[in-house]
Each structure stands twice: as structure tokens, then as C-alpha cells.
Design an enzyme around this catalytic site. Structure first.
Site, mmCIF file in Angstrom:
data_model
loop_
_atom_site.group_PDB
_atom_site.id
_atom_site.type_symbol
_atom_site.label_atom_id
_atom_site.label_comp_id
_atom_site.label_asym_id
_atom_site.label_seq_id
_atom_site.Cartn_x
_atom_site.Cartn_y
_atom_site.Cartn_z
ATOM 1 N N ASP A 96 0.843 -1.187 0.000
ATOM 2 C CA ASP A 96 0.000 0.000 0.000
ATOM 3 C C ASP A 96 0.885 1.246 0.000
ATOM 4 O O ASP A 96 1.639 1.466 0.948
ATOM 5 C CB ASP A 96 -0.894 -0.037 1.248
ATOM 6 C CG ASP A 96 -1.752 1.216 1.360
ATOM 7 O OD1 ASP A 96 -1.895 1.949 0.350
ATOM 8 O OD2 ASP A 96 -2.278 1.468 2.462
ATOM 9 N N ASP A 116 0.628 5.145 -0.009
ATOM 10 C CA ASP A 116 -0.315 6.242 0.158
ATOM 11 C C ASP A 116 0.414 7.552 -0.134
ATOM 12 O O ASP A 116 1.371 7.901 0.559
ATOM 13 C CB ASP A 116 -0.840 6.229 1.601
ATOM 14 C CG ASP A 116 -2.030 7.162 1.760
ATOM 15 O OD1 ASP A 116 -2.185 8.095 0.934
ATOM 16 O OD2 ASP A 116 -2.809 6.967 2.712
ATOM 17 N N ASP A 141 2.760 1.313 3.734
ATOM 18 C CA ASP A 141 2.103 1.097 5.024
ATOM 19 C C ASP A 141 2.279 -0.382 5.356
ATOM 20 O O ASP A 141 1.542 -1.243 4.864
ATOM 21 C CB ASP A 141 0.624 1.473 4.925
ATOM 22 C CG ASP A 141 -0.078 1.291 6.273
ATOM 23 O OD1 ASP A 141 0.511 0.654 7.182
ATOM 24 O OD2 ASP A 141 -1.206 1.777 6.416
#
Ligand code: SF4
Ligand code: ZN
Lengths: 399, 345
Positions: free
Chosen positions: B97, B99, B276
Site C-alpha cells: 500500500d 499512500d 504502510d
């Protein structure tokens, strides 16, 4: 010659006998316990008769031990049987120079790597590398990452990774194989249930006797390792815990006192700061398992009734007190998840379980069992005029 | 002034789900295993409290979504025998992930916690680098890149990866994010020059780092003035020589092993933060459903593809904008280009 008791020819033999449980059933008719015990009783290096042996005899002997362990599948015995049998097969692997696909390890040639990378990995550009060292650096095997990640305790940085494979030198491949053996050994052991026969009970007792005797001769007189535990210098409360205690005292004596005492005494006798973690003092979880947890489990099971048979979850609590959090199979990174519990002071011990404290002459002026141990260790070395336990021992932490 | 990102209204959600969205827009890797996944819905923007839903037929999902026009839709990355109870875990996608709002080494000047086209471009670069590592080093073939609304998800479905436990995923994450320090021994033994494996990933991440690092970063890393000047003036040479070819000679004079180790350490400190990690390690996570609306930013979570070139070509301001915001975003993008973002892209 069988190189892998969990796969290949060994698996075929078990299949021919009708599967694992059937094999375990017929073993008592074919196997002589005294012969089987030889797989564990050797010292230094496995004898030739264990290396060059008939395949069927080999497989039945190995599984006979697993069957016997299944009666009490934890503690010292499991570690010992696992280690010594792993060595038997590793010895053969070194002898024939191949793995026969065990653990999914395959041989590769130098040409399977870009030549510049092979050059770097073998340190060919560097001086002062002996031919033997170079041979140990040479990439000779590979294993798919799906297997590698299961069997390797370290990180992916340690090995050369390409197209889904980890490329390994011979020492690395042997280490992967050990991880594989460990894992399969525990899996198979866990899958064996309900062996009630006298044969396995008898074998278990024989094995236990042998291993305890050996552990006694190395551990209790100490001096095998750099900082072996000197069981003979332990304070009375700890010695009592080691021998096993009645049910009302078990959790405190074993999980709290023994776990904290053994771990600090062995790995960090003079903590430099309050929030020290075990990972700061050891290289691998295995050391902790072998030198502390297995002793704790053993002592727990000498209690009446045996602590870890009664409360299988209590093992998680042991790891919790070692600072790994509430877990059954920790990794080194887990160290620090909870506080590494420092041995309780004597007044705490007396408040919780008064029966544990039977002070002897050395207890005078002592406020913590760890100090007791360090002081005696210090005096012992002084008496022998040895270079010793270090001057710091005297001050060792009253926590 | 038009806005690139903004919260959408309930009416707009209804519009999107009734006029634009069809269940066939959900990527097939999810649709085909829909009956094995747990679905979660956030109906009001307070988090996915409507959990443990199972849809045995994609048409049922379509009906439910049309009816409720949720604020956000999530599906489990895990497959279960009984997804409604989260029981009988059969495996889980390996997920990375990225972001854009949390990225270190930003090239733009807006306040943290927001995103702009530049941060999204950086997130895309990281997604592309990660895709390369997953394919070439791990030999993975079933990898999908998804624009999440404010960053990128990489989702891996190769069989052997689905089975990995958390500990193995941690190791993979440490590798992919180049989180482990390069040591003096690695330098001296020239392992840092290897053309594959950890050190190549490390150099890839180092390339991203060196292109974005500024004087302040280097001061805090403990480099002296001359070294800082040397590094900043030689970025292209370092990328060309060291990142791509593994040549230590690409570093300018005065930047010896000591300074290199400081740079390497700083690079690892940042590269750890590109992902993450909790998402990667958690084998029971739920993740935003591709094709659903990210109502907080008014963008659509959009399937990008599985090839590097798909990622390269992807432009969220063209491909991830719901129809009802097309004109608005177009205008906002123009304004942004003329204003703050002019020379960033
Ligand atoms: S005084 Fe302290 S060290 Fe001695 S036996 Fe009692 S508790 Fe143990
Ligand atoms: Zn930005």
C-alpha cells in the site's frame, strides 16, 4: 542411503507399510529399542553404523523415536532427538555432496548466475581468501522462495535472490536444510496421537533417562560454553523450582521465577539498563529455546501435576515473561513486545510463595536470587584464581 | 475555484452507483472469488462498520450497492471457506500500500496530509519500481496495480504467495522496501554492486531517494559541505553509474565509504516509510474495492493493469475521475498547472 527421512525413499517406505500410523503400529515388532537408542546416545560424531545403514531399518528407527517422543512431545528430549538425528542425515548429505531434492534444494552451476555476480559472491577479487573459504562462498544450490521463506530464519538480504529463487552457498544450503528438518520434525510429531503401547512408553523412558543423564553431566558441572549456567551455584529457591513443585506454587515458581532467573543469569547477568531486551543479548530465538525454555518446560513437567500438560497455554506466558509477547512461536523481532521480566526480589518471593524460600548460608544479605548466583559465581572464580566472572558480578542487579 | 479532490455528496454517490458503476467493472481477480471474500461497507464516512457480508453472485453485490450507494466499499484480501464468519482461511493476497499523502521526500510545498499531482506521480514511480522487483526478483506473474484514490495498491495473487504467513510477509516487505541497512562489509565485499537481489532493490530505492534528497536532509545525515555539494551536483551520474550499474566510482571524490554509509542509512530510513507495512503483514485485512468511489476525495479506485507500461501510462486525472466531476477536475488541473504545479511535473 536415505538423505531425507520425510521425503523421497523414506516416504515410499512408509507408504508401503500403509502410512504413518500403520508404520508406527508395526514398529514394535521389527525394532529393538536398544538399537534405536543408539541414534541418540552417540557423542561428538555419529558412528559409521548409523551412517551406512539399511533403508528400512533407518526409517523404522527414526520413526520409532518420533513415536516415543509423542508420549511427551516437548522439552529437552525433543530438542536432543531432533538435533542428533538431523546430524545423522547431514553427515550423509556432506558425504555424498547432494541433497536429492530434500527441502526443495537443487544444485546449480556457476553459469546459472551472471559471471560478475558470481565473482563478487565468491570474493574472487579479494586477497586473503583461502580456497576453502572460497569453496564455502561458491553458489552451488538454489531453492524456490516459497520454501526458502519457510525454512530460513534470517532475512532475504542474506542471500542472492533472482527470478523467484534464493541462491545458496553450501553452508547456507545446510542451514536451510536444518530449518526444513526442524519444521517437518515438529509437524510430524504433532500429527502423531494416541500411541499407548508399552513399547513406546518404554522407549520414551529409556531415552529420557539417557538424555537427562547427559544433560546433568554437561549442564550441572558446566564449562561447555562461554557462560554456561552453574546449576550447583543456584539459590535454594531456584533449585527447588527446578526440581518441580506442587500445584499451588507451579505458575509462580516456574513461569515467573525460573524463567526470569535463568534468562538473565544465562544471557544478561548485568543488565546495563532497565529496558534491556533479550534480542540485545542473543543471536537467535533458538538459543533461548534451547538454553532457557527447554529447562523451564522440563522443570514445569516435573511438577505435580505436570504444568505444561495441565496448562498448555502457559508456554505463551513463559515467552511473555521473556519479553516476546503472548505467543507460542516467537521470532527474534518479537523481543520487546512485552517487558523482559527481571527476577523478583526475595521479599516478593517470600510474599507470594513462602515455601520457596529456604535460605542457606549464602543468602545472608541477599535481596535478589540473581545477586545470590552472581556473588557465588564471583567467589568461585576468585577461589580458583580464574580470570573470572568479571568484577561486575558483585553488584549484579537488585531489581 | 475548481478542486482536484473533494468530498462528494450523497446525491453524487447515488449518481455514480446508479449511472456509472456496474459490477462488471470490478476486476475479474476479485469477481471470480467473490463468494470467498468478506465485504465491508462504510455507509456514512465513519469507517466500514457493516462487515462480514458475503455475496455468492456478483449480481447480488450490484443490487446491494445500487440500493445503498455506500460511502466506501471494501473487500477482504483473504479467501475464506466461510467468509461471513472469517473462518477457514485459505490464503490472502500479498498487498503493498503506497499512500501518496504519507510519502517522505516530497517535492511539493503544500501542507502534509494532502495530495497533489506531484505526490501522486511519486507514488506511481514507487509502484512501478515495486512492480519490477516483484516480477523480476520474486518471479511473480499474477500482480495487479490499482489506483486507490490517493495512492496505489499492488496486489499479488500467485498461489505460493497467497499461502505466506505474516512472518514471511514481513521478510518480503523488508526486502521490497530496502529496509535493512547496508553495512561496511557489504561495501567492502562489493555485494552492494550485485546485479540482482537485495542490493539491486536497495539501489533502486536509493535512486528515488537521491533524486529527491535536499541539502537539509544531507546535513542531518552528517555529511560535510563539500560532500553535500558533491552529491547534489552529481545526481545524474550517481543514478546512471551506481543505481543502474552498481559502480561505486559513480560517487564524487570526497564521498568515501563513511559518507556512503550515512547516505545509505538515510535512504533506508525513508524507503521503509514508502509503504504502510501494517497492510502487507496483515493477512485478514479489507481493502478498498477497485471500481468503487473514494468519497472523501471524489475519485474512483481504478484498476491500472499488471504491466510496467500500464502503470507508466496511467493518469488518474484522466482515468479515475467519475463522470459527474470530469469538467470540474479538468478545470482544476489546468488551474493547478498554471499555478503551483507548473514546473513540478
Ligand atoms: S533468601 Fe532469597 S535467594 Fe535465598 S532462598 Fe530465599 S528467596 Fe532465594
Ligand atoms: Zn504534493
Amino acid at each position: 542411503m536415505i538423505l531425507d527421512p520425510f521425503g523421497g525413499r523414506a516416504a515410499e517406505i512408509i507408504e508401503e507399510f500403509g502410512g504413518l500410523m500403520k508404520t508406527l503400529m508395526i514398529i514394535p515388532d521389527y525394532v529393538d529399542p536398544d538399537e534405536v537408542i543408539k541414534r541418540v546416545s552417540w557423542e561428538d560424531k555419529p558412528p559409521d553404523e548409523l551412517i551406512d545403514m539399511n533403508d528400512i531399518e533407518d526409517v523404522l528407527g527414526f520413526y520409532a523415536l518420533l513415536g516415543a517422543l509423542s508420549i511427551k512431545p516437548y522439552g529437552f528430549e525433543v530438542e536432543e532427538v531432533m538435533k542428533r538425528n538431523a546430524e545423522i542425515y547431514l553427515h550423509r548429505i556432506r558425504l555424498v555432496g547432494r541433497f536429492d531434492g530434500a527441502a526443495g534444494i537443487e544444485a546449480v552451476g556457476r553459469e546459472d548466475l551472471p559471471s560478475r555476480d558470481a565473482f563478487i559472491l565468491e570474493r574472487r577479487g579479494l586477497r586473503g581468501v583461502t580456497p576453502e573459504e572460497r569453496e564455502n562462498l561458491r553458489i552451488a544450490y538454489r531453492i524456490h522462495l516459497s520454501d526458502f521463506l519457510k525454512f530460513w530464519e534470517g532475512s532475504l538480504k542474506d542471500v542472492y535472490v533472482r527470478s523467484g529463487y534464493a541462491y545458496l552457498s553450501k553452508p547456507q544450503a545446510l542451514e536451510v536444510w536444518r530449518g526444513y528438518f526442524r519444521r517437518r520434525f515438529s509437524e510430524v510429531l504433532r500429527s502423531i496421537e494416541g500411541l499407548e503401547s508399552e513399547f513406546y512408553k518404554g522407549l520414551n523412558e529409556k531415552m529420557g533417562e539417557l538424555i537427562r543423564k547427559r544433560a546433568g553431566s554437561t549442564l550441572y558441572t558446566g564449562s561447555v560454553k562461554a557462560q554456561p549456567l552453574r546449576f550447583d551455584l543456584f539459590p535454594p529457591c531456584v533449585r527447588m523450582a527446578l526440581e518441580g513443585v506442587p500445584s499451588g506454587m507451579r505458575n509462580y515458581a516456574i513461569t515467573v521465577l525460573l524463567t526470569s532467573f535463568l534468562s538473565y543469569a544465562r544471557f544478561c547477568p548485568n543488565p546495563s539498563r532497565k529496558d534491556v531486551r533479550l534480542r540485545d543479548c542473543v543471536q537467535s530465538v533458538r538459543e533461548v529455546e534451547e538454553e532457557v525454555v527447554s529447562v523451564v518446560i522440563d522443570a514445569g513437567n516435573r511438577c505435580s501435576p505436570p504444568l505444561f500438560e495441565d496448562q498448555p497455554n502457559e508456554i505463551k506466558n513463559v515467552w511473555y515473561h521473556l519479553g516476546f509477547g503472548f505467543t507460542e512461536k516467537p521470532s527474534l523481532d518479537d523481543s520487546g513486545s512485552s517487558v523482559w521480566y527481571f527476577p523478583p526480589n526475595c521479599d516478593k518471593i517470600r510474599a507470594n510463595v513462602p515455601q520457596l524460600c529456604n535460605p542457606d548460608e549464602f543468602c545472608r544479605g541477599i535481596r535478589n536470587p540473581l545477586t545470590y548466583y552472581l556473588r557465588r559465581l564471583f567467589r568461585e572464580k576468585q577461589r580458583q584464581g580464574g580470570d573470572g566472572a568479571g568484577t561486575g558480578a558483585e553488584g549484579g542487579g537488585d531489581g | 475555484m475548481a478542486e482536484l479532490f473533494r468530498q462528494v455528496s450523497v446525491r453524487e454517490r447515488k449518481l455514480y452507483y446508479s449511472r456509472e458503476w456496474r459490477v462488471s467493472m470490478v476486476p475479474s481477480f476479485i469477481r471470480e472469488t467473490l463468494n470467498l471474500r468478506e465485504l465491508g461497507f462504510d455507509h456514512d464516512g465513519n469507517g466500514p462498520s457493516d462487515r462480514k457480508n458475503v455475496f455468492y453472485d456478483p449480481r447480488d453485490l450490484e443490487d446491494y450497492v445500487r440500493l445503498t450507494s455506500p460511502y466506501a466499499i471494501y473487500s477482504s484480501i483473504a479467501l475464506y471457506d466461510e467468509p461471513g464468519e472469517m473462518r477457514g482461511w485459505r490464503g490472502a493476497e500479498l498487498v503493498f500500500d503506497i499512500d501518496a499523502k504519507d510519502l517522505p521526500l516530497r517535492r511539493c510545498n503544500h501542507e502534509p496530509g494532502r495530495v497533489c499531482p506531484i505526490c501522486l506521480e511519486d507514488a506511481k514511480q514507487l509502484a512501478k519500481d515495486t512492480l519490477v522487483v516483484l516480477k523480476e526478483d520474486f518471479g511473480l506473474e499474477n500482480v495487479h496495480v490499482i489506483y486507490s484514490g490517493r495512492g496505489y495498491h499492488l496486489r499479488v495473487l500467485d498461489d505460493w504467495v497467497m499461502e505466506l504467513d505474516s512472518k514471511a510477509r514481513e521478510k518480503v516487505l523488508a526486502y521490497v522496501s530496502a529496509a535493512e541497512d547496508v553495512t561496511f562489509e557489504d561495501l567492502e565485499g562489493k555485494r552492494v554492486m550485485l546485479s540482482s537481489g537485495y542490493f539491486r532493490v536497495f539501489r533502486l530505492r536509493f535512486g528515488y531517494f537521491i533524486e529527491r534528497v535536499n541539502e537539509n536532509h544531507l546535513v542531518s545525515a552528517g555529511l560535510n559541505k563539500a560532500q553535500i555539494r558533491g552529491v547534489l551536483n552529481n545526481r545524474p551520474k550517481i543514478v546512471e553509474g551506481f543505481v543502474k550499474k552498481g559502480m561505486l566510482t559513480a560517487f564524487p571524490k570526497g564521498v568515501g565509504y563513511g559518507a556512503m554509509l550515512k547516505l545509505f542509512h538515510l535512504s533506508s530510513t525513508y524507503s521503509k516509510a514508502y509503504f504502510d507495512g501494517r497492510v502487507t503483514v496483515d493477512v485478514k485485512r479489507i481493502l478498498r474495492l477497485p471500481s468503487s468511489l473514494h468519497s472523501k476525495v471524489g475519485m474512483v479506485a481504478t484498476y491500472v493493469g499488471s504491466k510496467e507500461s500500464d502503470v507508466e501510462r496511467f493518469n488518474p486525472f484522466r482515468s479515475a475521475v467519475p463522470k459527474f466531476r470530469r469538467r470540474e477536475v479538468e478545470e482544476a488541473y489546468k488551474e493547478w498547472l498554471e499555478g503551483e504545479g507548473g514546473d513540478g511535473l
